[in-house]
Design a protein around this motif. Structure first.
Motif, PDB file in Angstrom:
ATOM      1  N   SER A  27     -11.047   6.978  -1.272  1.00 29.61           N
ATOM      2  CA  SER A  27     -10.367   6.033  -2.155  1.00 29.61           C
ATOM      3  C   SER A  27      -8.914   6.437  -2.365  1.00 29.61           C
ATOM      4  CB  SER A  27     -11.080   5.946  -3.502  1.00 29.61           C
ATOM      5  OG  SER A  27     -12.341   5.329  -3.356  1.00 29.61           O
ATOM      6  N   GLY A  28      -8.020   5.474  -2.241  1.00 28.64           N
ATOM      7  CA  GLY A  28      -6.595   5.737  -2.436  1.00 28.64           C
ATOM      8  C   GLY A  28      -5.898   6.344  -1.246  1.00 28.64           C
ATOM      9  N   VAL A  29      -6.656   6.594  -0.166  1.00 30.87           N
ATOM     10  CA  VAL A  29      -6.060   7.184   1.038  1.00 30.87           C
ATOM     11  C   VAL A  29      -5.534   6.072   1.939  1.00 30.87           C
ATOM     12  CG1 VAL A  29      -6.488   8.518   3.134  1.00 30.87           C
ATOM     13  CG2 VAL A  29      -7.553   9.211   0.976  1.00 30.87           C
ATOM     14  N   GLU A  30      -4.229   6.063   2.181  1.00 35.13           N
ATOM     15  CA  GLU A  30      -3.656   5.117   3.132  1.00 35.13           C
ATOM     16  C   GLU A  30      -3.636   5.762   4.510  1.00 35.13           C
ATOM     17  OE1 GLU A  30       0.181   3.944   1.659  1.00 35.13           O
ATOM     18  OE2 GLU A  30      -0.688   2.194   0.648  1.00 35.13           O
ATOM     19  N   ARG A  31      -3.848   4.946   5.511  1.00 33.09           N
ATOM     20  CA  ARG A  31      -3.918   5.452   6.877  1.00 33.09           C
ATOM     21  C   ARG A  31      -2.848   4.780   7.724  1.00 33.09           C
ATOM     22  NH1 ARG A  31      -9.125   7.804   7.844  1.00 33.09           N
ATOM     23  NH2 ARG A  31     -10.427   7.646   5.990  1.00 33.09           N
ATOM     24  N   LEU A  32      -2.297   5.554   8.641  1.00 33.57           N
ATOM     25  CA  LEU A  32      -1.364   5.019   9.617  1.00 33.57           C
ATOM     26  C   LEU A  32      -2.101   4.845  10.940  1.00 33.57           C
ATOM     27  CD1 LEU A  32       1.902   7.071   8.988  1.00 33.57           C
ATOM     28  CD2 LEU A  32       1.468   4.696   8.377  1.00 33.57           C
ATOM     29  N   ILE A  33      -2.141   3.617  11.434  1.00 35.60           N
ATOM     30  CA  ILE A  33      -2.773   3.328  12.721  1.00 35.60           C
ATOM     31  C   ILE A  33      -1.698   2.745  13.625  1.00 35.60           C
ATOM     32  CG2 ILE A  33      -4.573   2.033  13.909  1.00 35.60           C
ATOM     33  CD1 ILE A  33      -6.192   2.140  11.338  1.00 35.60           C
ATOM     34  N   ASN A  34      -1.365   3.510  14.660  1.00 30.47           N
ATOM     35  CA  ASN A  34      -0.230   3.162  15.518  1.00 30.47           C
ATOM     36  C   ASN A  34       1.026   2.873  14.705  1.00 30.47           C
ATOM     37  OD1 ASN A  34      -1.517   3.601  17.917  1.00 30.47           O
ATOM     38  ND2 ASN A  34      -1.657   1.454  18.518  1.00 30.47           N
ATOM     39  N   GLY A  35       1.215   3.679  13.671  1.00 28.75           N
ATOM     40  CA  GLY A  35       2.425   3.590  12.859  1.00 28.75           C
ATOM     41  C   GLY A  35       2.387   2.553  11.757  1.00 28.75           C
ATOM     42  N   LYS A  36       1.335   1.727  11.694  1.00 31.10           N
ATOM     43  CA  LYS A  36       1.225   0.704  10.655  1.00 31.10           C
ATOM     44  C   LYS A  36       0.340   1.209   9.524  1.00 31.10           C
ATOM     45  CE  LYS A  36      -0.048  -4.119   9.825  1.00 31.10           C
ATOM     46  NZ  LYS A  36      -0.478  -5.404  10.421  1.00 31.10           N
ATOM     47  N   SER A  68      -4.964  12.456  13.890  1.00 28.77           N
ATOM     48  CA  SER A  68      -4.263  13.520  13.179  1.00 28.77           C
ATOM     49  C   SER A  68      -4.504  13.307  11.697  1.00 28.77           C
ATOM     50  CB  SER A  68      -2.767  13.492  13.492  1.00 28.77           C
ATOM     51  OG  SER A  68      -2.083  14.468  12.730  1.00 28.77           O
ATOM     52  N   GLY A  69      -5.392  14.102  11.111  1.00 30.56           N
ATOM     53  CA  GLY A  69      -5.756  13.898   9.716  1.00 30.56           C
ATOM     54  C   GLY A  69      -6.407  12.539   9.534  1.00 30.56           C
ATOM     55  N   HIS A  70      -5.869  11.743   8.617  1.00 27.01           N
ATOM     56  CA  HIS A  70      -6.400  10.402   8.368  1.00 27.01           C
ATOM     57  C   HIS A  70      -5.776   9.354   9.290  1.00 27.01           C
ATOM     58  CE1 HIS A  70      -8.669  11.623   4.878  1.00 27.01           C
ATOM     59  NE2 HIS A  70      -7.603  12.136   4.294  1.00 27.01           N
ATOM     60  N   ASN A  71      -4.843   9.745  10.117  1.00 23.53           N
ATOM     61  CA  ASN A  71      -4.093   8.793  10.934  1.00 23.53           C
ATOM     62  C   ASN A  71      -4.597   8.755  12.372  1.00 23.53           C
ATOM     63  OD1 ASN A  71      -2.493   8.419   8.619  1.00 23.53           O
ATOM     64  ND2 ASN A  71      -1.158  10.118   9.215  1.00 23.53           N
TER      65      ASN A  71
END
Length: 306
Positions: A44-53, A133-136
């Motif tokens: 919860s509250g974790v934002e993820r970067l997927i291909n920079g988005k 890489s981590g959450h990304n």
């Protein structure tokens, strides 16, 4: 019935790749990741970067009563399937359609036993090259899903039509398979070779894209699956091996399959799903499988040190 609400269980690479696509096309409110309370608290509250988005996914607890999914996607590892089935029970209704992106040749049967085989379509995910890489997560190839039905019933045909409609509407990459069981076994053959060999050799795709012992072991392990498929009345040929070897050769050399991530993180792998299943089928049909026996023993030795 048009599919509008999609639930996904599993936030690994496949869940994130296809979940982000569906969220982009259907909206955050219509795509939900369902998980247990422990994971919900962690994510919860974790934002993820997927291909920079940047993505702020819609997360929900499976323990809570919620609106049933029109389409439920299993994107966990085989070692977490039984737990995932319990987690999503509140999201399954009589009209829910289920697809599984799991490796191996048994998940659809297990899910069907839990929720009714009439709800389950057969799917195979392939061709993606994620780097986490981590959450990304980053990837150069999204891959695709091969989809089909195991029985030519009116109910299965209708469900397949509904899933293809949402795939077309969202630009979800897929190929419709006339013989989905042959494709399921072909992907199993690929995983038996690629995933396990990269775990043993502690490498990336580059390790098996070039000539050498790792590539030779990969192909030899795949050929043992071909022999077993024939005994199970599934036709896989040398042409299928060549196709999948070419597919692997096209992937990002720095990428790696999930089983390699398991080794890096000292997590118990899906070895029982791959060489373990090969050994079981070999005994059933009286077919020697020495390469997979070596692979199985080496991976078990690695995991004994965790």
């Amino acid at each position: 019935m048009a599919i509008e609400k999609v639930s996904i269980v599993g936030m690994g690479s496949l869940g994130l790749i296809f979940g982000s696509l569906l969220m982009d096309r259907l909206g955050r409110e219509n795509v939900q990741f369902v998980m247990d309370e422990k994971r919900l608290k962690r994510y919860s509250g974790v934002e993820r970067l997927i291909n920079g988005k940047r993505y702020d996914f819609n997360l929900a607890s499976g323990n809570e009563e919620g609106e049933p999914a029109d389409l439920l996607i299993f994107a966990v590892k085989s070692t977490g399937l039984e737990e995932a089935i319990q987690t999503v029970r509140n999201r399954v209704s009589g009209d829910t359609i289920i697809i599984s992106l799991l490796n191996g040749i048994t998940s659809e049967k297990i899910i069907g036993e839990a929720f009714g085989e009439e709800k389950v379509l057969y799917t195979i995910a392939e061709g993606m090259d994620p780097i986490r890489s981590g959450h990304n997560l980053d990837y150069t190839k999204m891959g695709l899903v091969r989809i089909g039905i195991d029985q030519e019933t009116e109910g299965k045909k209708r469900k397949l039509k509904e899933v293809l409609e949402i795939f077309d509407r969202t630009g979800f990459p897929y190929i419709l398979e006339d013989d989905v069981m042959q494709r399921l076994w072909s992907k199993f053959m690929l995983n038996v070779g690629v995933n396990q060999v990269l775990m043993i050799h502690e490498g990336n795709y580059d390790t098996i894209q070039k000539p050498g012992p790792a590539r030779e072991m990969m192909i030899a392990a795949m050929r043992e699956v071909v022999q077993l498929a024939e005994k199970e009345s599934i036709r896989i040929t040398e042409e299928d091996i060549n196709y999948y070897v070419s597919l692997i050769d096209s992937l990002n050399p720095e990428g790696m399959p999930s089983m390699r991530f398991d080794g890096l993180n000292r997590i118990k792998s899906e070895v029982e799903l791959f060489s373990g299943m090969v050994l079981e089928l070999g005994k059933k049909h009286g077919v020697p499988t020495p390469i997979n026996e070596e692979i199985y023993n080496r991976i078990r030795e690695i995991e004994s040190k965790y």
